[in-house]
Scaffold this motif. Structure first.
Motif, short mmCIF file in Angstrom:
data_model
loop_
_atom_site.label_atom_id
_atom_site.label_comp_id
_atom_site.label_asym_id
_atom_site.label_seq_id
_atom_site.Cartn_x
_atom_site.Cartn_y
_atom_site.Cartn_z
N ALA A 143 -6.39 24.23 -6.58
CA ALA A 143 -6.82 22.86 -6.28
C ALA A 143 -6.60 21.98 -7.49
N CYS A 144 -6.37 20.69 -7.21
CA CYS A 144 -6.26 19.71 -8.29
C CYS A 144 -6.75 18.36 -7.75
N PRO A 145 -7.38 17.54 -8.59
CA PRO A 145 -7.85 16.23 -8.13
C PRO A 145 -6.68 15.24 -8.03
N VAL A 146 -6.65 14.45 -6.97
CA VAL A 146 -5.63 13.42 -6.78
C VAL A 146 -6.32 12.17 -6.26
N THR A 147 -5.61 11.04 -6.39
CA THR A 147 -6.08 9.78 -5.83
C THR A 147 -5.23 9.48 -4.61
N TYR A 148 -5.88 9.38 -3.47
CA TYR A 148 -5.18 9.18 -2.20
C TYR A 148 -5.84 8.03 -1.47
N SER A 149 -5.02 7.02 -1.13
CA SER A 149 -5.53 5.81 -0.47
C SER A 149 -6.63 5.15 -1.28
N GLY A 150 -6.44 5.21 -2.60
CA GLY A 150 -7.39 4.55 -3.47
C GLY A 150 -8.69 5.30 -3.68
N GLN A 151 -8.78 6.52 -3.18
CA GLN A 151 -10.01 7.29 -3.30
C GLN A 151 -9.71 8.66 -3.92
N PRO A 211 6.11 25.57 3.09
CA PRO A 211 5.57 26.81 3.65
C PRO A 211 4.17 27.13 3.14
N VAL A 212 3.73 26.40 2.11
CA VAL A 212 2.39 26.58 1.55
C VAL A 212 1.43 25.61 2.24
N ALA A 213 0.28 26.11 2.60
CA ALA A 213 -0.72 25.26 3.24
C ALA A 213 -1.26 24.25 2.23
N ILE A 214 -1.20 22.94 2.58
CA ILE A 214 -1.68 21.87 1.71
C ILE A 214 -2.66 21.03 2.53
N PHE A 215 -3.84 20.83 1.98
CA PHE A 215 -4.79 19.94 2.65
C PHE A 215 -5.60 19.20 1.61
N LEU A 216 -6.08 18.00 2.01
CA LEU A 216 -6.91 17.15 1.16
C LEU A 216 -8.32 17.11 1.75
N HIS A 217 -9.29 17.01 0.86
CA HIS A 217 -10.65 16.77 1.34
C HIS A 217 -11.39 15.88 0.36
N ARG A 218 -12.24 15.08 0.93
CA ARG A 218 -13.05 14.13 0.15
C ARG A 218 -14.49 14.31 0.54
N GLU A 219 -15.33 14.44 -0.48
CA GLU A 219 -16.76 14.64 -0.27
C GLU A 219 -17.01 15.79 0.70
N GLY A 220 -16.17 16.83 0.58
CA GLY A 220 -16.37 18.04 1.35
C GLY A 220 -15.86 18.00 2.77
N HIS A 221 -15.06 16.98 3.18
CA HIS A 221 -14.55 16.87 4.53
C HIS A 221 -13.02 16.74 4.50
N PHE A 222 -12.39 17.36 5.50
CA PHE A 222 -10.94 17.31 5.59
C PHE A 222 -10.47 15.88 5.82
N THR A 223 -9.43 15.46 5.07
CA THR A 223 -8.81 14.15 5.27
C THR A 223 -7.33 14.26 5.58
N PHE A 224 -6.71 15.41 5.31
CA PHE A 224 -5.29 15.59 5.62
C PHE A 224 -4.99 17.09 5.61
N LEU A 225 -4.11 17.52 6.54
CA LEU A 225 -3.62 18.91 6.57
C LEU A 225 -2.15 18.89 6.95
N GLU A 242 0.83 -1.20 0.00
CA GLU A 242 0.00 0.00 0.00
C GLU A 242 0.87 1.26 0.00
N ALA A 243 1.99 1.23 0.77
CA ALA A 243 2.88 2.39 0.82
C ALA A 243 3.51 2.65 -0.54
N VAL A 244 3.93 1.55 -1.19
CA VAL A 244 4.52 1.71 -2.53
C VAL A 244 3.49 2.30 -3.48
N LEU A 245 2.25 1.79 -3.39
CA LEU A 245 1.19 2.31 -4.25
C LEU A 245 0.92 3.79 -3.94
N GLU A 246 0.91 4.16 -2.65
CA GLU A 246 0.64 5.54 -2.27
C GLU A 246 1.78 6.46 -2.71
#
Length: 709
Positions: free
Chosen positions: A308-316, A226-240, A83-87
């Motif tokens: 913003a840009c779309p990415v695949t994270y943890s298969g989602q 130094p740039v703020a980076i965060f992920l969200h899925r279906e409108g909810h935070f998943t990583f910051l 999974e780590a290699v895939l991520e």
């Protein structure tokens, strides 16, 4: 005797039975496999099973020995590794699509990795880049600065600096270089290289900081960014990342993970953000930033610029957002706009002319004072340009001054004539500077001017007065020289006539003409002495003189000479003696009183004389009215003799002319009385102040230095 089939996972039962049949038939002597067993509590356990056929024993069925090893933990670790290699590959795929320039260097500042954007910028492949340093891609001065930054990073310092590099067209581009050290151990004691993220801020784009070749390195890129980076899925935070936590004023990720992203958006910007998210899912996100207001956990409103840009994270599918706090920048821009508005208001309300022009001399901005002065509206004035108002005789010198200021890059100052709205030309004093762009291109001028026509008129009047004074001085010098020469001639004539008179005694035919000639000669000598007095070079015998004692006796003599209608009043206060010539001062007082008598004509009048000590209340200055033909003596106190009448006074335009020789407004007058008095006072080092008294009448104040001064 327990049946092993009851503990075998259904997915592996058929394979196990096949292995046992192969062993029983002798097809194989041993077999091993990884399989799942069902634990007695119902969960699956992974095991490595080895089966070996045992030697046969007569009258017994075939036997097999099995050796099982629990590999559940190892199997789970293998799954996590996969999974780590895939991520990691997913982060690398995301990094390949960002516009930021990401690279990794070793301790010798040689490149180990660069993303496609960096490879495209350098114009080389990944294989060509590995092992190269900055000397291949940058000029020497830039390489020197980059090496200095790398040295600081290898000492453990994370840096963010702006670097200016010329592109292929020779135009400078500004890059924001963010570099952080990479550590080989969790304790962060050994630095193995550096991670660099370069952002082209010339076009104000914000990009992903970096990802690395491995999950650990690429996660470091995100966390150290130094740039703020965060992920969200279906409108909810998943990583910051830490920068995002600082952006939202959060202490840990748990404060925001799982919470709605739109709760952190200002209500006034919700519709815009929803629209951008919908467009992104449907058409993909454009490479453009969006300014929006965020609400931090403590309620602070944060101005942010986000991409913003779309990415695949943890298969989602997720959205990766890069945000930068621009609150300070927005505040500065608002302050600049407020400052511009304030200074524009100030310029429009200023009484001076404020203007800017383009390179061709046309007005690009003018204030209200300019339009009021010219009588033209702003649009009309901007269309014509300021040179249309310029006097044609001043055009050439004005253009030369402006061109000279551009060549020397210095301010200019000049005076010229412009057409007033009344149709007349008036003098203007103009000050300004040439304006240049950052690359040195000339943009035009900015300046300010004032109307100095009144000052010019005053200067002309002063010049005329000075010219008149110089003429009077020349006349005085000439009169003194002529009088001196005449005195020499008169003395010779007088001596010869006296000799002839002595020889002609007893001869009435000669004595009578000689007496008439001597009388005329004495009058000529008296006139000559007056001319010397007028020039200030008359013969003066200064003696200790008490005006307090002398004045009362002399005024009594004057009362006998003046008509009864003239009332001479005298008031003497205690005053120290002066150094003066009594006979000369009698001439001065007589001349002043004669002037008052002529001014009053036949009407009754009163003349008041006052002797007092002046301690500076009548010093020359703007607060003192009238004129000062002779300056006040530079002493703490003067002996002042004031002569005031109640006549008509002197018109203000004639006040500074009454001491000029031959100036008179009356037909009988010769205009020599006051000039001669001025000459005698000059010889006494006295001051003279002349002014019109409030309520009518002329006042003359004679200031004498005390006898010891």
């Amino acid at each position: 005797e327990h049946d092993f089939q009851g503990n075998t996972h259904p997915d592996h039962l058929a394979a196990d039975l096949a292995s046992i049949r192969d062993l029983a038939s002798g097809a194989v002597s041993e077999a091993w496999k990884e399989k799942r067993y069902l634990h007695r509590d119902g969960h699956a356990v992974w095991a490595r099973l080895s089966l070996v056929r045992l030697p046969a024993i007569p009258d017994m069925p075939p036997r097999h020995m099995g050796i099982a090893e629990d590999i559940t933990n190892r199997h789970q670790a293998d799954l996590r590794l996969k999974e780590a290699v895939l991520e990691t590959q997913r982060f690398r795929d995301a990094l390949d699509h960002v516009s930021a320039y990401v690279y990794i260097k070793d301790r010798q500042s040689r490149y180990l990795y660069a993303n496609p954007a960096t490879l495209k910028l350098f114009g080389c492949s990944a294989e060509e880049l590995v092992g190269c340093d900055d000397t291949r891609f940058f000029p020497p001065d830039t390489v020197k600065r980059l090496q200095a930054i790398d040295t600081r990073v290898f000492q453990g310092e994370a840096t963010t600096e702006e670097i200016v590099v010329a592109n292929a067209q020779g135009k400078p581009r500004v890059y924001l270089e963010a570099k952080t050290p990479l550590y080989a151990d969790p304790e962060r004691t050994k630095i193995t290289g550096l991670l660099g993220i370069s952002t082209d801020i010339s076009e104000r784009t914000q990009t992903l900081d970096a990802l690395s070749e491995s999950e650990a390195r690429f996660r470091t890129v995100v966390e150290e960014s130094p740039v703020a980076i965060f992920l969200h899925r279906e409108g909810h935070f998943t990583f910051l990342n830490p920068a995002a936590l600082r952006l939202f004023r959060a202490s840990r990720q748990g404060d925001l993970l799982g919470t709605p992203v739109l709760d952190r958006i200002h209500p006034d910007d919700l519709d815009l953000v929803r629209k951008r998210i919908a467009q992104g899912y449907e058409h993909g996100y454009p490479n453009a930033s969006l300014e929006q207001r965020l609400i931090a956990l403590d309620g602070t409103i944060v101005e942010a610029e986000a991409q913003a840009c779309p990415v695949t994270y943890s298969g989602q599918a997720h959205l990766m957002v890069f945000a930068q706090d621009i609150t300070v920048r927005k505040k500065i821009m608002a302050e600049l706009q407020e400052s511009e508005t304030r200074f524009r208001t100030l310029a429009d309300s200023a009484p001076v002319f404020i203007w800017t022009s383009d390179t061709e001399g046309g007005c690009s901005h003018i204030n209200q004072a300019w339009t009021d002065w010219t009588g033209q509206g702003i649009d009309q004035a901007l269309g014509n340009g300021w040179t249309t108002f310029l006097h044609r005789d001043d055009l050439q010198v004005t253009q030369a001054a402006y061109q000279g200021s551009v060549a020397a890059r210095l301010p200019f100052a000049m005076e010229f004539r412009l057409r007033h709205h009344s149709g007349t030309y008036r003098w203007i004093s103009d000050r300004g500077v040439p304006r240049f762009a950052a690359d040195g291109v000339f943009l035009g001028y900015i300046g300010a001017g004032i109307d100095i026509q009144d000052r010019k008129a005053a200067e002309a009047a002063i010049l005329e007065s000075e010219l008149r004074a110089r003429k009077a001085e020349s006349l005085v010098l000439m009169a003194g020289g002529i009088a001196h020469d005449f005195n020499n001639l008169f003395q010779s004539l007088q001596g010869n006539l006296e000799v002839v008179g002595m020889r002609a005694q007893g001869n009435p035919f000669l004595t009578e003409p000689l007496n008439r000639a001597l009388g005329a000669l004495n009058r000529a000598v008296s006139l000559s002495w007056k001319m010397l007095d007028f020039s200030g070079h008359g013969f003066v015998q200064p003696l200790q003189l008490s005006l307090e004692t002398w004045l009362p006796a002399y005024v009594e003599t004057l009362r006998l000479e003046f008509p009864p209608a003239f009332d001479l009043q005298l008031a003497c206060e205690p005053a120290p003696p002066i150094k003066g010539d009594r006979s000369k001062l009698e001439q001065v007082l007589k001349a002043i009183l004669d002037n008052a008598l002529e001014a009053a004509a036949t009407s009754a009048s009163q003349i008041r004389l006052r002797l007092f000590v002046d301690f500076g209340a009548d010093r020359p200055g703007p607060e003192s009215p009238g004129v000062w033909p002779l300056r006040r003596p530079q002493v703490p106190a003067t002996v002042c003799l004031e002569i005031a009448d109640d006549g008509p006074g002197v018109p203000p335009e004639h006040l500074d002319l009454i001491c000029d020789p031959f100036f008179t407004t009356r037909d009988p007058g010769r205009g020599l009385g006051l000039p001669a008095a001025v000459g005698i006072l000059t010889a006494h080092r006295a001051g003279l102040h002349i002014l019109n008294r409030e309520g009518g009448g002329l006042v003359l104040r004679l200031h004498f230095p005390p006898g010891g001064a």
